[in-house]
Design a protein around this motif. Structure first.
Motif, mmCIF file in Angstrom:
data_model
loop_
_atom_site.group_PDB
_atom_site.id
_atom_site.type_symbol
_atom_site.label_atom_id
_atom_site.label_comp_id
_atom_site.label_asym_id
_atom_site.label_seq_id
_atom_site.Cartn_x
_atom_site.Cartn_y
_atom_site.Cartn_z
ATOM 1 N N ARG A 181 0.834 -1.213 0.000
ATOM 2 C CA ARG A 181 0.000 0.000 0.000
ATOM 3 C C ARG A 181 0.868 1.261 0.000
ATOM 4 N NH1 ARG A 181 -2.715 -0.706 4.709
ATOM 5 N NH2 ARG A 181 -4.420 -1.853 3.701
ATOM 6 N N GLU A 182 1.905 1.267 0.817
ATOM 7 C CA GLU A 182 2.749 2.464 0.927
ATOM 8 C C GLU A 182 3.582 2.690 -0.329
ATOM 9 O OE1 GLU A 182 4.880 2.210 4.613
ATOM 10 O OE2 GLU A 182 3.094 2.719 5.807
ATOM 11 N N VAL A 183 4.021 1.606 -0.981
ATOM 12 C CA VAL A 183 4.731 1.767 -2.253
ATOM 13 C C VAL A 183 3.803 2.395 -3.288
ATOM 14 C CG1 VAL A 183 5.693 0.491 -4.210
ATOM 15 C CG2 VAL A 183 6.448 -0.025 -1.894
ATOM 16 N N GLY A 184 2.557 1.940 -3.326
ATOM 17 C CA GLY A 184 1.588 2.533 -4.251
ATOM 18 C C GLY A 184 1.354 4.000 -3.966
ATOM 19 N N ARG A 185 1.167 4.334 -2.712
ATOM 20 C CA ARG A 185 0.955 5.737 -2.343
ATOM 21 C C ARG A 185 2.163 6.592 -2.709
ATOM 22 N NH1 ARG A 185 -1.595 4.791 3.711
ATOM 23 N NH2 ARG A 185 -3.773 4.424 3.085
ATOM 24 N N SER A 186 3.347 6.046 -2.490
ATOM 25 C CA SER A 186 4.569 6.790 -2.803
ATOM 26 C C SER A 186 4.651 7.089 -4.299
ATOM 27 C CB SER A 186 5.782 5.989 -2.343
ATOM 28 O OG SER A 186 6.979 6.643 -2.696
ATOM 29 N N LEU A 187 4.374 6.089 -5.125
ATOM 30 C CA LEU A 187 4.439 6.302 -6.570
ATOM 31 C C LEU A 187 3.334 7.250 -7.047
ATOM 32 C CD1 LEU A 187 5.326 2.738 -7.883
ATOM 33 C CD2 LEU A 187 6.724 4.806 -8.093
ATOM 34 N N ALA A 188 2.194 7.205 -6.381
ATOM 35 C CA ALA A 188 1.086 8.091 -6.773
ATOM 36 C C ALA A 188 1.455 9.560 -6.601
ATOM 37 C CB ALA A 188 -0.155 7.764 -5.949
ATOM 38 N N HIS A 189 2.428 9.842 -5.725
ATOM 39 C CA HIS A 189 2.816 11.230 -5.455
ATOM 40 C C HIS A 189 4.263 11.517 -5.846
ATOM 41 C CE1 HIS A 189 -0.624 10.471 -2.714
ATOM 42 N NE2 HIS A 189 -0.951 11.700 -3.076
ATOM 43 N N ASP A 191 6.924 12.765 -8.329
ATOM 44 C CA ASP A 191 6.994 13.639 -9.500
ATOM 45 C C ASP A 191 7.824 13.055 -10.638
ATOM 46 O OD1 ASP A 191 5.437 15.522 -8.222
ATOM 47 O OD2 ASP A 191 7.157 16.672 -7.471
ATOM 48 N N ARG A 192 8.547 11.980 -10.370
ATOM 49 C CA ARG A 192 9.375 11.372 -11.417
ATOM 50 C C ARG A 192 8.575 10.509 -12.378
ATOM 51 N NH1 ARG A 192 13.578 8.280 -7.715
ATOM 52 N NH2 ARG A 192 11.603 7.881 -6.627
ATOM 53 N N VAL A 193 7.319 10.203 -12.029
ATOM 54 C CA VAL A 193 6.551 9.254 -12.826
ATOM 55 C C VAL A 193 5.123 9.731 -13.067
ATOM 56 C CG1 VAL A 193 7.899 7.263 -12.008
ATOM 57 C CG2 VAL A 193 5.809 7.930 -10.796
ATOM 58 N N VAL A 194 4.493 9.095 -14.055
ATOM 59 C CA VAL A 194 3.056 9.231 -14.289
ATOM 60 C C VAL A 194 2.436 7.868 -13.981
ATOM 61 C CG1 VAL A 194 1.253 9.726 -15.970
ATOM 62 C CG2 VAL A 194 3.434 10.948 -16.092
ATOM 63 N N PRO A 195 1.704 7.737 -12.851
ATOM 64 C CA PRO A 195 1.267 6.415 -12.395
ATOM 65 C C PRO A 195 -0.197 6.098 -12.724
ATOM 66 C CG PRO A 195 1.058 7.967 -10.609
ATOM 67 C CD PRO A 195 1.493 8.765 -11.821
ATOM 68 N N ALA A 196 -0.512 4.807 -12.691
ATOM 69 C CA ALA A 196 -1.895 4.330 -12.761
ATOM 70 C C ALA A 196 -1.940 2.954 -12.111
ATOM 71 C CB ALA A 196 -2.381 4.252 -14.205
ATOM 72 N N LEU A 197 -3.081 2.628 -11.518
ATOM 73 C CA LEU A 197 -3.279 1.322 -10.902
ATOM 74 C C LEU A 197 -4.357 0.583 -11.688
ATOM 75 C CD1 LEU A 197 -2.726 -0.724 -8.673
ATOM 76 C CD2 LEU A 197 -4.306 0.529 -7.193
ATOM 77 N N VAL A 198 -3.983 -0.526 -12.291
ATOM 78 C CA VAL A 198 -4.885 -1.302 -13.141
ATOM 79 C C VAL A 198 -5.335 -2.540 -12.367
ATOM 80 C CG1 VAL A 198 -5.074 -2.564 -15.318
ATOM 81 C CG2 VAL A 198 -3.685 -0.488 -15.196
ATOM 82 N N PRO A 199 -6.657 -2.802 -12.253
ATOM 83 C CA PRO A 199 -7.119 -3.917 -11.426
ATOM 84 C C PRO A 199 -7.094 -5.274 -12.117
ATOM 85 C CG PRO A 199 -9.004 -2.710 -12.252
ATOM 86 C CD PRO A 199 -7.774 -1.962 -12.725
ATOM 87 N N SER A 200 -6.233 -5.454 -13.114
ATOM 88 C CA SER A 200 -6.103 -6.760 -13.758
ATOM 89 C C SER A 200 -5.384 -7.721 -12.826
ATOM 90 C CB SER A 200 -5.311 -6.639 -15.064
ATOM 91 O OG SER A 200 -6.039 -5.918 -16.031
ATOM 92 N N GLY A 201 -5.817 -8.978 -12.850
ATOM 93 C CA GLY A 201 -5.174 -9.981 -12.015
ATOM 94 C C GLY A 201 -5.213 -9.597 -10.555
#
Length: 210
Positions: A181-189, A191-201
């Motif tokens: 969960r915290e890795v996801g939150r970190s990537l969501a904020h 600035d080095r990346v453009v993130p998305a979470l896809v609910p596949s699998g």
């Protein structure tokens, strides 16, 4: 989840069917006790590799080669997959899958070792795509290393990003769920990346390197 939504989800997971080579690799995973990427998430990986025309890909956590095959099928014909696993038995099974697929030996570089030891030896900004599907204890470090390895426009993919549907439930606070969960939150904020979470699998967290 409504029954209609569940049916649509199941339909999307099987939208691109797996052939005998993938099914055999999946069966080996069951025999060895490996977790493997779901078919829907595998199809997403193939699409990403094809979109990027990926020639250099890193996979952290080979298993029996299920995700590897999906990646190789989307990569450029001369693309090279560097895949890392701590278990030699897993790599042997993956190599059997590559042979069944007819993959040239020059297209794969299988490294047996700890990802935390191997990743720092790989070149900066040299890869089109990095898939992280290994143990979750090292996930924050693997993700940070992946961002270093990716060229601008390259894609990070983190499998198991919903971790058996526990990440979305704030009451779930066990160590692995909290880490994912915290890795996801970190990537969501980040600035080095453009993130998305896809609910596949089991969830596929994607981030494009700026």
């Amino acid at each position: 989840m409504s029954s209609d939504k569940a049916q649509s989800w199941a339909y999307s997971e099987d939208f691109v069917p797996e052939d005998d080579v993938l099914l055999a690799a999946r069966e080996r995973a069951g025999q060895l006790g490996c977790s493997v990427i779901a078919p829907g998430a595998g199809a997403v990986l193939r699409l990403l590799a094809a979109t990027l025309r990926a020639r250099s890909v890193v996979e952290v956590g080979t298993g029996t080669g299920v995700a590897s095959l999906w990646l190789l099928r989307g990569m450029a014909p001369d693309g090279v997959l560097t895949t890392i696993d701590i278990e030699a038995e897993h790599l042997t099974a993956a190599k059997a899958a590559f042979a069944a697929e007819g993959v040239r030996s020059t297209r794969t570089r299988a490294i047996c070792g700890r990802a935390g030891d191997v990743l720092p030896r790989l070149a900066d900004a040299a890869y089109d795509l990095v898939l992280v599907s290994a143990d979750k204890d090292g996930l924050p470090d693997y993700v940070e290393q992946a961002l270093r390895l990716l060229r601008p426009g390259g894609v990070l993919a983190v499998d198991d990003a919903l971790w058996h549907d526990r990440v979305a439930d704030p009451a779930r606070r066990d160590e692995v769920t909290t880490t994912v969960r915290e890795v996801g939150r970190s990537l969501a904020h980040d600035d080095r990346v453009v993130p998305a979470l896809v609910p596949s699998g089991n969830g596929l967290l994607l981030a494009v390197r700026r």
